[in-house]
Design an enzyme around this catalytic site. Structure first.
Site, mmCIF file in Angstrom:
data_model
loop_
_atom_site.group_PDB
_atom_site.id
_atom_site.type_symbol
_atom_site.label_atom_id
_atom_site.label_comp_id
_atom_site.label_asym_id
_atom_site.label_seq_id
_atom_site.Cartn_x
_atom_site.Cartn_y
_atom_site.Cartn_z
ATOM 1 N N LYS A 8 0.827 -1.203 0.000
ATOM 2 C CA LYS A 8 0.000 0.000 0.000
ATOM 3 C C LYS A 8 0.863 1.255 0.000
ATOM 4 O O LYS A 8 0.481 2.281 -0.559
ATOM 5 C CB LYS A 8 -0.926 -0.008 1.221
ATOM 6 C CG LYS A 8 -1.794 -1.266 1.359
ATOM 7 C CD LYS A 8 -2.701 -1.464 0.162
ATOM 8 C CE LYS A 8 -3.646 -2.630 0.335
ATOM 9 N NZ LYS A 8 -3.044 -3.937 0.199
ATOM 10 N N GLU A 56 -1.621 6.537 8.321
ATOM 11 C CA GLU A 56 -2.142 7.677 7.579
ATOM 12 C C GLU A 56 -3.206 8.356 8.436
ATOM 13 O O GLU A 56 -3.700 7.755 9.413
ATOM 14 C CB GLU A 56 -2.736 7.232 6.241
ATOM 15 C CG GLU A 56 -3.949 6.338 6.366
ATOM 16 C CD GLU A 56 -4.436 5.808 5.017
ATOM 17 O OE1 GLU A 56 -3.659 5.849 4.044
ATOM 18 O OE2 GLU A 56 -5.591 5.349 4.942
ATOM 19 N N HIS A 85 -13.287 -2.640 10.613
ATOM 20 C CA HIS A 85 -12.713 -2.289 9.309
ATOM 21 C C HIS A 85 -12.970 -3.364 8.259
ATOM 22 O O HIS A 85 -12.322 -3.372 7.212
ATOM 23 C CB HIS A 85 -11.211 -2.012 9.423
ATOM 24 C CG HIS A 85 -10.866 -1.087 10.542
ATOM 25 N ND1 HIS A 85 -11.217 0.240 10.550
ATOM 26 C CD2 HIS A 85 -10.226 -1.299 11.723
ATOM 27 C CE1 HIS A 85 -10.801 0.808 11.665
ATOM 28 N NE2 HIS A 85 -10.195 -0.102 12.390
ATOM 29 N N GLU A 131 -10.086 1.591 -4.417
ATOM 30 C CA GLU A 131 -10.873 2.034 -3.273
ATOM 31 C C GLU A 131 -10.543 3.479 -2.913
ATOM 32 O O GLU A 131 -9.386 3.903 -2.963
ATOM 33 C CB GLU A 131 -10.614 1.122 -2.072
ATOM 34 C CG GLU A 131 -10.981 -0.330 -2.328
ATOM 35 C CD GLU A 131 -10.993 -1.161 -1.053
ATOM 36 O OE1 GLU A 131 -10.494 -0.677 -0.019
ATOM 37 O OE2 GLU A 131 -11.507 -2.292 -1.097
ATOM 38 N N GLU A 150 -6.430 2.298 -1.774
ATOM 39 C CA GLU A 150 -5.615 1.185 -2.249
ATOM 40 C C GLU A 150 -6.255 0.606 -3.496
ATOM 41 O O GLU A 150 -7.435 0.861 -3.788
ATOM 42 C CB GLU A 150 -5.489 0.096 -1.179
ATOM 43 C CG GLU A 150 -6.830 -0.514 -0.762
ATOM 44 C CD GLU A 150 -6.703 -1.414 0.452
ATOM 45 O OE1 GLU A 150 -5.824 -1.148 1.285
ATOM 46 O OE2 GLU A 150 -7.483 -2.379 0.549
ATOM 47 N N ASN A 155 -6.993 -3.108 -4.923
ATOM 48 C CA ASN A 155 -6.980 -4.542 -4.647
ATOM 49 C C ASN A 155 -6.872 -5.282 -5.964
ATOM 50 O O ASN A 155 -7.762 -5.192 -6.827
ATOM 51 C CB ASN A 155 -8.259 -4.959 -3.909
ATOM 52 C CG ASN A 155 -8.269 -4.425 -2.490
ATOM 53 O OD1 ASN A 155 -7.292 -4.557 -1.768
ATOM 54 N ND2 ASN A 155 -9.364 -3.806 -2.096
ATOM 55 N N ARG A 169 -7.374 -8.118 -7.225
ATOM 56 C CA ARG A 169 -8.078 -9.400 -7.139
ATOM 57 C C ARG A 169 -9.570 -9.133 -7.261
ATOM 58 O O ARG A 169 -10.028 -7.988 -7.303
ATOM 59 C CB ARG A 169 -7.796 -10.074 -5.784
ATOM 60 C CG ARG A 169 -8.134 -9.155 -4.602
ATOM 61 C CD ARG A 169 -8.002 -9.844 -3.266
ATOM 62 N NE ARG A 169 -8.065 -8.922 -2.143
ATOM 63 C CZ ARG A 169 -9.168 -8.405 -1.625
ATOM 64 N NH1 ARG A 169 -10.333 -8.692 -2.162
ATOM 65 N NH2 ARG A 169 -9.124 -7.591 -0.588
#
Length: 661
Positions: A116, A191, A226, A266, A279, A281, A283
């Site tokens: 990330k 972050e 999360h 995202e 990020e 992903n 997949r």
């Protein structure tokens, strides 16, 4: 052309990929751990290969074993699913080095996006807006609150919110340990944490011929720990300008890394609607079915098509239609810190109706173990409008028959009907604000009637036992007046809230008469009908050992039948810390031992269960008088871990100097 596909995963996603393979005529290979030997994905595959062991680190995270399994089974392609090795560049390279087709993005794209931290640097260079990372070594009060995240994976694992600088070192240690256990990489970064932000994401699909689709925007803001709980598409309440901006940013991200296949970009939306890149992903996502429903696509089929070198079928994606909502059904107790639940899943039945879809890795009779994620299934509803989709999904969950461990089903139903959710007032703090109301015990009248139905069904079962070759005999009752017995009382404890209920009735000449005034229309071993005032109510009752599962048109209830007298052996010493779930002790607090002074709420012991860490806190300030936990210890529910003794009044208060005068 792919002829035989190995899915390097388990559970729901493996079953979902197999479904597309069957439709395309592709043979399937499953891999399984010893804990999954009889799992649904193993039963559905054409061939299965054992990975010795149970822990993910010994099985599904062993890329070398998975590649060896694919070669042994004669597979010519590997699909990673999500989680486990799905974003592991070394695994993708090993698959291709073995001469197998990798159903996923290029290794270079995974490498660039898998970390990330590196992904954020790349996106900044591409002009995609993002939150600036914070150096944990120099972080100050002005940087709070912080969000710690695993660099090598997602799904909420390795993620922590830090609101006090004093907590930062301990949370870094915990986040790193959880990330290492889940992804084999303990790197974490920090972050700024955006309060009440919205989590939205763009589904992309790309081919090797330069085609890139942006398939709408999903909202995934309802999360616990999360991890997403309810997702929908299209994301409500976004204006056209913001949608265009997010689509363009997602396509730019995909093109920046030469992407191929299915991926998700995202974003976090701040209070003013400002998007920040989170990020990418690399997949398929858990929530991909809502995009499939809205666009009328099979994303797995497209993944396979792209992996075979084919272009996307059209230059532009199809037009979206309607609205889709997905709810993740977890074996967990939301009212008790989302504790995962284990045990026998006796029944899992979701209504089958137009617009509904069920993706699951379990069926009735399966066992929910301790080693993997507690998600049982995903239920998806698609309808012309958002309101219709919400109504359809809530009703389907309400009418589902789920017998076994505690689930979050009631939370899902209440969430879908909550005024804030209905009005699309969405942000990641939804459950922080509303959890107490969403997990409050139901109206007392409903479980009371359900307990009465359980008692009547139990009595009918005992009267009309099901011996070999004997069918249950219906016991039908009309109105009656002549009471010929003493009251029969059956005591129950409602699960999971622990509320006690008593069901009392007398047996007349023609049947039972409840002490609470209801009229019994019918009572059979599996079904009870009651007249409650002018309303006729039906109750489906399933009895299993000391449990009674009662399903009604408006809700479901689970009861434990109680003995007439309390068992004194169930008592525990005050201050005992018992394991709330089966799992493994992974850590104890530094310096903890018999005689250590502890403060109320202080984390003492860390348990790992179902890929998540759970903290055991001191119930009160006092002294640790016993410590039975140690790293590596396997524990069952109720195992005594430690004992904290509170100071006595005499020890807590100074002696009165006048007493000895």
């Amino acid at each position: 052309m792919i002829s035989t596909l190995l899915v390097a995963n388990r559970g729901e996603i493996a079953c979902r990929i197999f479904r597309t393979c069957r439709a395309l005529g592709i043979a399937t290979v499953a891999v399984y751990s010893d804990a999954d030997a009889d799992a649904l994905h193993v039963r559905q595959a054409d061939t299965a290969v054992r990975l010795p062991g149970a822990a993910p680190s010994d099985t599904y995270l062993r890329g070398d074993l998975v590649v060896r399994a694919a070669l042994a089974a004669g597979a010519d392609a590997v699909h990673p699913g999500y989680g486990f090795l799905s974003e592991n560049a070394a695994f993708a390279q090993a698959v291709q080095d073995a001469g197998l087709v990798w159903v996923g993005p290029p290794v270079k794209a995974i490498e660039m996006m898998a970390s990330k931290t590196r992904a954020k640097e790349l996106m900044a260079a591409a002009g995609v807006p993002l939150l600036a990372p914070v150096d944990t070594e120099t972080a100050g009060a002005d940087d709070l609150p912080l969000l710690l995240k695993a660099a090598a994976g997602g799904g909420g694992r390795g993620m922590r919110i830090v609101r006090r600088l004093a907590d930062l070192p301990g949370e870094l240690t915990a986040a790193s340990a959880e990330a290492a256990a889940a992804f084999g990489d303990g790197e974490v970064f920090a972050e700024p944490y955006v309060e009440r932000g919205r989590h939205v994401e763009v589904q992309v699909m790309a081919d090797e011929h330069g085609g890139v689709w942006a398939l709408g925007i999903r909202d995934c803001s309802l999360q616990r720990r999360h991890q997403k709980v309810i997702e929908e598409a299209p994301a409500p309440g976004l204006d056209d300008a913001l949608r265009t901006r997010l689509h363009e940013a997602a396509v730019a991200a995909a093109r920046a890394v030469g992407y191929r296949g299915a991926g998700t970009v995202e974003f976090l939306l701040g209070a003013e609607g400002q998007p920040y890149f989170l990020e990418m992903n690399t997949r398929l996502q858990v929530e991909h079915p809502v995009t499939e429903a809205v666009f009328g696509l099979d994303l797995v089929a497209l993944q396979l098509r792209v992996a075979e070198g084919e272009p996307l079928p059209t230059t532009a994606p199809p037009e979206p239609h309607g609205h889709a909502v997905e709810a993740r059904l977890y074996a967990e107790d939301p009212a008790r810190d989302w504790q995962p639940q284990t045990g026998a899943l006796l029944t899992l039945e979701v209504p089958d109706a137009p617009g509904l879809r069920l993706d699951t890795g379990y069926t009735g009779g399966d066992t929910i173990g301790v080693h993997y994620d507690p998600m049982l299934a995903k239920v998806i509803a698609h309808a012309p409008t958002r309101d219709e989709a919400l109504r359809l999904l809530a009703r389907a969950l309400e009418g589902a028959r789920i017998h076994g461990p505690v689930t979050n089903r009631e939370l899902l139903v209440r969430s879908l009907r909550h005024p804030d959710f209905r009005a699309a007032r969405l942000d990641t703090g939804f459950y922080d604000r509303h959890l107490a109301d969403l997990t409050a015990p139901p109206n007392e009248a409903e479980p009371r009637l359900a307990a009465l139905a359980a008692a009547l069904a139990d009595a009918a079962t005992r009267q009309h036992g099901r011996g070999p070759g004997t069918a249950p005999v219906p016991a039908r009752f009309g109105a009656w007046r002549n009471i010929s017995s003493q009251p029969q009382v059956k005591r129950y404890r409602a699960e999971p809230d622990g509320t006690g209920h008593e069901a009392a009735y007398r047996t007349g000449r023609t049947g039972p008469v409840p002490e609470t005034g209801e009229r019994v229309v019918a009572a059979r071993p599996g079904h009870v009908t009651l007249e409650v005032g002018p309303v006729t109510r039906h109750f489906a009752v399933t009895l299993h050992r000391d449990k009674a599962y009662v399903d009604t048109a408006t809700g479901s209830y689970t009861f434990t039948a109680l003995p007439r007298f309390t068992d004194p052996t169930e008592r525990t010493e005050p201050g005992s810390l018992l394991a709330p779930m089966p799992g493994t002790v992974v850590r104890v607090a530094d310096g903890l031992g018999a005689g250590t002074a502890v403060e109320a709420g202080q984390p003492l012991i860390w348990l790992e269960a179902m890929k998540m860490e759970h903290r055991i806190l001191a119930p009160a300030s006092g002294t640790l008088t016993a410590l039975h936990a140690a790293p590596g210890l396997q524990v069952d529910v109720g195992t005594l871990l430690a004992v904290v003794t509170e100071p006595t009044d005499a020890a807590a208060e100074p002696a009165d100097p006048e007493e000895n005068a």
